[in-house]
Design a protein around this motif. Sequence first.
Motif, PDB file in Angstrom:
ATOM      1  N   MET A 115       0.854  -1.203   0.000  1.00 53.04           N
ATOM      2  CA  MET A 115       0.000   0.000   0.000  1.00 53.04           C
ATOM      3  C   MET A 115       0.887   1.249   0.000  1.00 53.04           C
ATOM      4  N   SER A 116       0.440   2.278  -0.685  1.00 53.27           N
ATOM      5  CA  SER A 116       1.225   3.515  -0.759  1.00 53.27           C
ATOM      6  C   SER A 116       1.228   4.213   0.605  1.00 53.27           C
ATOM      7  N   VAL A 117       2.219   5.068   0.787  1.00 53.50           N
ATOM      8  CA  VAL A 117       2.349   5.772   2.068  1.00 53.50           C
ATOM      9  C   VAL A 117       1.102   6.591   2.373  1.00 53.50           C
ATOM     10  N   SER A 118       0.611   7.332   1.382  1.00 54.62           N
ATOM     11  CA  SER A 118      -0.547   8.191   1.652  1.00 54.62           C
ATOM     12  C   SER A 118      -1.772   7.348   1.969  1.00 54.62           C
ATOM     13  N   ALA A 119      -1.917   6.186   1.303  1.00 50.51           N
ATOM     14  CA  ALA A 119      -3.065   5.314   1.588  1.00 50.51           C
ATOM     15  C   ALA A 119      -2.947   4.699   2.981  1.00 50.51           C
ATOM     16  N   THR A 120      -1.712   4.421   3.400  1.00 51.60           N
ATOM     17  CA  THR A 120      -1.487   3.889   4.743  1.00 51.60           C
ATOM     18  C   THR A 120      -1.900   4.905   5.811  1.00 51.60           C
ATOM     19  N   TYR A 121      -1.437   6.136   5.622  1.00 51.44           N
ATOM     20  CA  TYR A 121      -1.779   7.177   6.600  1.00 51.44           C
ATOM     21  C   TYR A 121      -3.253   7.587   6.511  1.00 51.44           C
ATOM     22  N   PHE A 122      -3.740   7.694   5.273  1.00 56.54           N
ATOM     23  CA  PHE A 122      -5.037   8.350   5.050  1.00 56.54           C
ATOM     24  C   PHE A 122      -5.973   7.480   4.218  1.00 56.54           C
ATOM     25  N   PRO A 123      -6.499   6.404   4.821  1.00 54.85           N
ATOM     26  CA  PRO A 123      -7.377   5.525   4.036  1.00 54.85           C
ATOM     27  C   PRO A 123      -8.601   6.258   3.470  1.00 54.85           C
ATOM     28  N   THR A 124      -8.987   7.375   4.093  1.00 55.13           N
ATOM     29  CA  THR A 124     -10.183   8.074   3.601  1.00 55.13           C
ATOM     30  C   THR A 124      -9.833   9.342   2.817  1.00 55.13           C
ATOM     31  N   GLU A 125      -8.576   9.461   2.378  1.00 55.48           N
ATOM     32  CA  GLU A 125      -8.213  10.663   1.608  1.00 55.48           C
ATOM     33  C   GLU A 125      -9.070  10.735   0.337  1.00 55.48           C
ATOM     34  N   ASN A 144      -3.683  16.243   9.400  1.00 59.15           N
ATOM     35  CA  ASN A 144      -4.192  15.243  10.352  1.00 59.15           C
ATOM     36  C   ASN A 144      -3.509  13.882  10.210  1.00 59.15           C
ATOM     37  N   ASN A 145      -2.207  13.942  10.055  1.00 62.22           N
ATOM     38  CA  ASN A 145      -1.434  12.698   9.970  1.00 62.22           C
ATOM     39  C   ASN A 145      -1.557  11.913  11.290  1.00 62.22           C
ATOM     40  N   PRO A 146      -1.983  10.655  11.226  1.00 57.85           N
ATOM     41  CA  PRO A 146      -2.235   9.897  12.463  1.00 57.85           C
ATOM     42  C   PRO A 146      -0.987   9.701  13.328  1.00 57.85           C
ATOM     43  N   ALA A 147       0.176   9.589  12.714  1.00 61.48           N
ATOM     44  CA  ALA A 147       1.396   9.429  13.526  1.00 61.48           C
ATOM     45  C   ALA A 147       1.666  10.693  14.340  1.00 61.48           C
ATOM     46  N   LEU A 148       1.374  11.848  13.758  1.00 57.34           N
ATOM     47  CA  LEU A 148       1.604  13.101  14.488  1.00 57.34           C
ATOM     48  C   LEU A 148       0.503  13.342  15.523  1.00 57.34           C
ATOM     49  N   ILE A 149      -0.707  12.895  15.222  1.00 58.44           N
ATOM     50  CA  ILE A 149      -1.779  13.007  16.212  1.00 58.44           C
ATOM     51  C   ILE A 149      -1.416  12.184  17.452  1.00 58.44           C
ATOM     52  N   GLU A 150      -0.850  11.021  17.208  1.00 63.33           N
ATOM     53  CA  GLU A 150      -0.426  10.183  18.340  1.00 63.33           C
ATOM     54  C   GLU A 150       0.626  10.919  19.186  1.00 63.33           C
ATOM     55  N   LEU A 156       5.318  15.633   1.864  1.00 67.52           N
ATOM     56  CA  LEU A 156       6.191  14.482   1.567  1.00 67.52           C
ATOM     57  C   LEU A 156       5.376  13.208   1.332  1.00 67.52           C
ATOM     58  N   VAL A 157       4.060  13.315   1.401  1.00 72.39           N
ATOM     59  CA  VAL A 157       3.204  12.157   1.112  1.00 72.39           C
ATOM     60  C   VAL A 157       2.398  12.415  -0.164  1.00 72.39           C
ATOM     61  N   PHE A 158       2.999  13.178  -1.036  1.00 78.80           N
ATOM     62  CA  PHE A 158       2.430  13.491  -2.350  1.00 78.80           C
ATOM     63  C   PHE A 158       2.930  12.412  -3.304  1.00 78.80           C
ATOM     64  N   GLU A 159       1.996  11.726  -3.971  1.00 79.78           N
ATOM     65  CA  GLU A 159       2.404  10.566  -4.780  1.00 79.78           C
ATOM     66  C   GLU A 159       2.018  10.728  -6.255  1.00 79.78           C
ATOM     67  N   GLU A 160       2.319   9.694  -7.043  1.00 82.94           N
ATOM     68  CA  GLU A 160       2.033   9.791  -8.488  1.00 82.94           C
ATOM     69  C   GLU A 160       0.571  10.125  -8.755  1.00 82.94           C
ATOM     70  N   LYS A 161      -0.318   9.502  -7.998  1.00 88.65           N
ATOM     71  CA  LYS A 161      -1.742   9.772  -8.260  1.00 88.65           C
ATOM     72  C   LYS A 161      -2.095  11.243  -8.040  1.00 88.65           C
ATOM     73  N   HIS A 162      -1.428  11.853  -7.068  1.00 86.15           N
ATOM     74  CA  HIS A 162      -1.656  13.283  -6.846  1.00 86.15           C
ATOM     75  C   HIS A 162      -1.018  14.108  -7.959  1.00 86.15           C
ATOM     76  N   ALA A 163       0.150  13.660  -8.400  1.00 84.97           N
ATOM     77  CA  ALA A 163       0.834  14.358  -9.498  1.00 84.97           C
ATOM     78  C   ALA A 163      -0.030  14.327 -10.762  1.00 84.97           C
ATOM     79  N   ASP A 164      -0.667  13.184 -11.024  1.00 86.36           N
ATOM     80  CA  ASP A 164      -1.556  13.084 -12.194  1.00 86.36           C
ATOM     81  C   ASP A 164      -2.680  14.117 -12.102  1.00 86.36           C
ATOM     82  N   LEU A 165      -3.277  14.205 -10.923  1.00 90.56           N
ATOM     83  CA  LEU A 165      -4.373  15.166 -10.728  1.00 90.56           C
ATOM     84  C   LEU A 165      -3.888  16.598 -10.928  1.00 90.56           C
ATOM     85  N   LEU A 166      -2.685  16.873 -10.427  1.00 89.29           N
ATOM     86  CA  LEU A 166      -2.121  18.218 -10.569  1.00 89.29           C
ATOM     87  C   LEU A 166      -1.912  18.571 -12.041  1.00 89.29           C
TER      88      LEU A 166
END
Lengths: 471, 471
Positions: free
Chosen positions: B1-11, B80-86, B450-460
Motif C-alpha cells: 500500500m502507498s504511504v498516503s493510503a497507509t496514513y489516510f485511508p479516507t483521503e 491530520n497525519n495519524p502518527a503526528l496526532i499520536e 512528503l506524502v504526495f504521490e504519483e496519483k496526486h501528481a496526475d491530478l495536478l
Amino acid sequence: MSVSATYFPTEPTAPTVKTTEFPGEKSKVAIKSLGTVFDSRTAYFVADYEKSIGNYLVDVDGNTYLDVYAQIASIPLGYNNPALIEAAKSDKMIRAIVDRPAIGNFPGKDTEEIIAEILKIAPKGQDKVWSGLSGADANELAFKATFFWYQSKKRGYANPFSEEENVSVMKGQSPGSPDLAILSFERAFHGRLFASGTTTSSKPIHKLDLPSFNWPKAEYPSYKYPLDKHEAENKEEDKRCLEIVDKLFQTWKVPIAGLLVEPIQSEGGDNHGSKEFFQGLRDITLKYGALLIVDEVQTGVGATGKLWAHEHFELSPLPDIVTFSKKFQSAGYYFHDPEIVPNQPYRQFNTWCGDPARIILAGAIGHEVLKHDLPALAQKVGTYLFTKLEALQQKYPKYLQDLRGKNRATFIAWSLDDATARNKFLADMKTVGVNIGGCAENSVRLRPTLVFEEKHADLLVEAIEKVLSKY
Amino acid sequence: MSVSATYFPTEPTAPTVKTTEFPGEKSKVAIKSLGTVFDSRTAYFVADYEKSIGNYLVDVDGNTYLDVYAQIASIPLGYNNPALIEAAKSDKMIRAIVDRPAIGNFPGKDTEEIIAEILKIAPKGQDKVWSGLSGADANELAFKATFFWYQSKKRGYANPFSEEENVSVMKGQSPGSPDLAILSFERAFHGRLFASGTTTSSKPIHKLDLPSFNWPKAEYPSYKYPLDKHEAENKEEDKRCLEIVDKLFQTWKVPIAGLLVEPIQSEGGDNHGSKEFFQGLRDITLKYGALLIVDEVQTGVGATGKLWAHEHFELSPLPDIVTFSKKFQSAGYYFHDPEIVPNQPYRQFNTWCGDPARIILAGAIGHEVLKHDLPALAQKVGTYLFTKLEALQQKYPKYLQDLRGKNRATFIAWSLDDATARNKFLADMKTVGVNIGGCAENSVRLRPTLVFEEKHADLLVEAIEKVLSKY
C-alpha cells in the motif's frame, strides 16, 4: 478553599531535601549525559516534571523545591495545572499542533476565537494583538510596527512607496532602509537577538561579540530605599533621568521612532520607576512624536498585582504598544491605534505569525487568571510577604538590602553585598528546599507563580531565616 | 500500500470545487470577522482543518483543494497525519505544553531524549543542534554563533573578554560590539527580523522602513534553462558570481564572519545554484576564514530528494551550520565543530531555548520521514511529475517558462510572462481545486507534502492542463 488547594489537592505541604549537594548525584549524571546533545553548562539540576506539582518543582534526585523562580519567571499557574492539562488535551490543541496553520494566509475556522480569547486579558484600552514566539521576537515585532508607523506618518499613511525607496531598500540603504532608532535604558533587558540585543544593556555576557545598531540609551532611575524615607531624593532622580531622555530625543543623530521600557527592570536588578517617571516618559514620547513601547514580558499577567504592571502608572494616553511572553506562554504585542496596523498587507508577516498551540494555552491561562482574580491574590500574598520580609530585614539588614517591590504584589527583590554573597545565598536556599533566582550582580528576585499563597510565603520566610541564621 | 493510503485511508480521490469565487461566501464572511482581531488582509480563505486530510485542504465553503503549497511549504506529512496526532496526544507532549521548561536552566528528564530524536535526522556529519522558534530566529541564532566563533578565533577560544570589551559592549560600541558582517545574496530570503531582514533581499515589501545593518550582498547565479542545453553559459555564470563573492571578502570594509546561502533560493524565485557554485562558495569561506551557513528552512526535510538539499552538492568540508524550520515544525541549527559552542555558558541562551512541544513533534516527523524513506519517495514522484510537466511545456511554452528543479524531487518551479499572468494562473488553479503558491514576481513553485504521490501528481497535471487549455 484556596486556589492552590482547588487546583492541587495533593500539593506537598513543605519542601523535601534529599541530597547534600546541588545538583545531586542523579542530576549530575543526567546533566553530563545531556551535554552530549545540548549545551547543559547552564543547568541547575534536571527536573522531573511528571512529579512536579503546583508550587513545587521536583528534581531527579527526589528533591522537592518550593519554587519561587518558576522556571525563568515563566510558569503562570503552577506545575501540572489541571485547567491547562485540559486545554492541552483538547481537540483544538491537537489540531493546532499537528496542522500548524500559516494563519496569515490560511487561518482556520477557530483562529478568530483563539485570538479573541487572548484579547480578553489585554491591558486596559488595548484591543488589537499581533502574535510572535518569544519575548525577543515580541519586542522586535514591536520595533517593526514602530518603524512602519513612524515612516508612514512621514510619508502619509495612504501614500505608496517611492521608486527610490523600493530600489534603495534592496541594498539596505536609505531612504528605503532608513536610519531610525529605538531608545532604551541602561540595565534594560529586552532579549538577545540583534535589534532586541541592541536595546539590552544588563550584562556583557548577553551580547559580547555581536554587532549592534547605534541606538541611544538613557538612565533608568536608581532609587534609595525604603522609598518613603527618600522621597525628595528619588523625585530628583526621576527628574534627572527624564532630562536625559528629553535631551537624547533632541540631540540623537537619527530620529527616535520609539521608546522601549520595562515597568520594572527585571533582569537588570528589579529596578523600579515611579508613576511620575513613567508619566514623564509618556509626555516626552508625545512631545517628540515617538511611540511608547512597554515591555511586559516579565511583569505581565498578574504578578505585580495588576494584570499588566504599567496599569499602576495611570498613563494617559495609554502606552502605544505592550509586549508580552513568559508567563503568558505565547508572545506578541497589544496595541490600539489602527495606524499601528501597517498601511499595506505583508509588512508585518511571516510563515506562522505565532503558534496557535501556544495562543490556545495563553487563552486558557488568561481565563484562569480572570476567573480567580489572580492579580488580587498576588497583591494580597505579596503584601503579607513583604511585611514579613521587612521584619526579617530588621534582623538581617546586611542580607536584605534595598528591599523593594512594596505594593507590587509578589514582584519583590533585595540585594546583598556583592555577587559572591548573593550566589552563596541562592545556593544555600537549595539546601533548605527553595528554588530561587537572582537578578543583576547582587540581587535576589522573587518570581513565584500566581497560585503562591500565604502558606507558601510562610515556608519561604522560614527557609530564608534558616539560611540567614547560620550566616 | 502507498504511504498516503497507509496514513489516510479516507483521503479524497480528487478535489471538489463548491464555489465560483475564491474566497467563497463563507470564507469572505469569516475573513471579515477575523479582521476584527487580526490582520486578515493576507488570508486566501478560511480553512477547516478538522475536515482536511492528507494532501487535501478543505475550506469553510466546502472546497476541497489538492494542496501543493502545504501552508507556506510547511506541512510535512499531510493534514491530520495519524502518527503526528499520536505524538500530540502523548503524555510527553502534554507535559511539554503545560510545564514548558526553560531547558537551559531546568531541563527535564526527557530533554535529552527529545533532542537526541531530532539529531537522528541531522544532515550528514552534523552532530549538534541548537533550538529556536522560527526560520528567522534560527538564522539569527546562527549569526550569533558565527560572530561568537569569529571573535573567539581572534581572541583565542579560552581567553577571557578584556575590560575594554566588557565596557564598550554595554554602549553598543567596538570592540565589545564589533563591526562584523554576514554575506548574503541578492534575491535571498532569510526572514524578517532585523539581522535576518538585513540578509533578505527578495522583495521591498519584506523590509521597507526598517533599519538595516550594512552587510554585503553578492549575486546568486541566474541560469538559462533547460540546463543541459546551456552548460557553457551557466558555467560562466557560476564563475562570474563566485568572483563577486571573492571580491566582496577582499574589499568589504568590515570583516565577513559568515556566508549565508539557500541551496535553492525559494521565496526569491526558485533559483538554483550548481554543485560547482556551492563547492566554490565552500572554498571561498575556507580561504577567508568565515563560516558557511546553509539556510535549509524551506529546502530541508526531504522535499529535494535528500534529507537536506545541500547534500546534493557533496561539500567538503561539510557546511559549518545548517538552519531549519518550516516542515520540521521546530527551528534551529545543526553544526559539528565543537568550537561553534560558545566558549562560555550563557552566551547562546534565552528563557526557553526553543519549545520542547515543537521539538517533540519534529522528532515524530523525523521518525516518519526516515521510516518511510520519504526523500526517496519525493525523488520518485518528482521525477515522474517533472517529465509530465516537460511534456506540458512543449504544448504551452508561454506558461511553463524556465521549468526548473529537475532531479530536485518535487521542488519544482516555472515562470510566466509577468506578475499579472502568474497571479491569474494561481487564482485559476483554485477553480479546478488546486491550492498552489508563487515565488518571486512571476514564478509558480510546487511545495507539496512528503506524502504526495504519483496519483496526486496526475491530478495536478490534469488540473494545470485544464486551466492552460482555456488560455
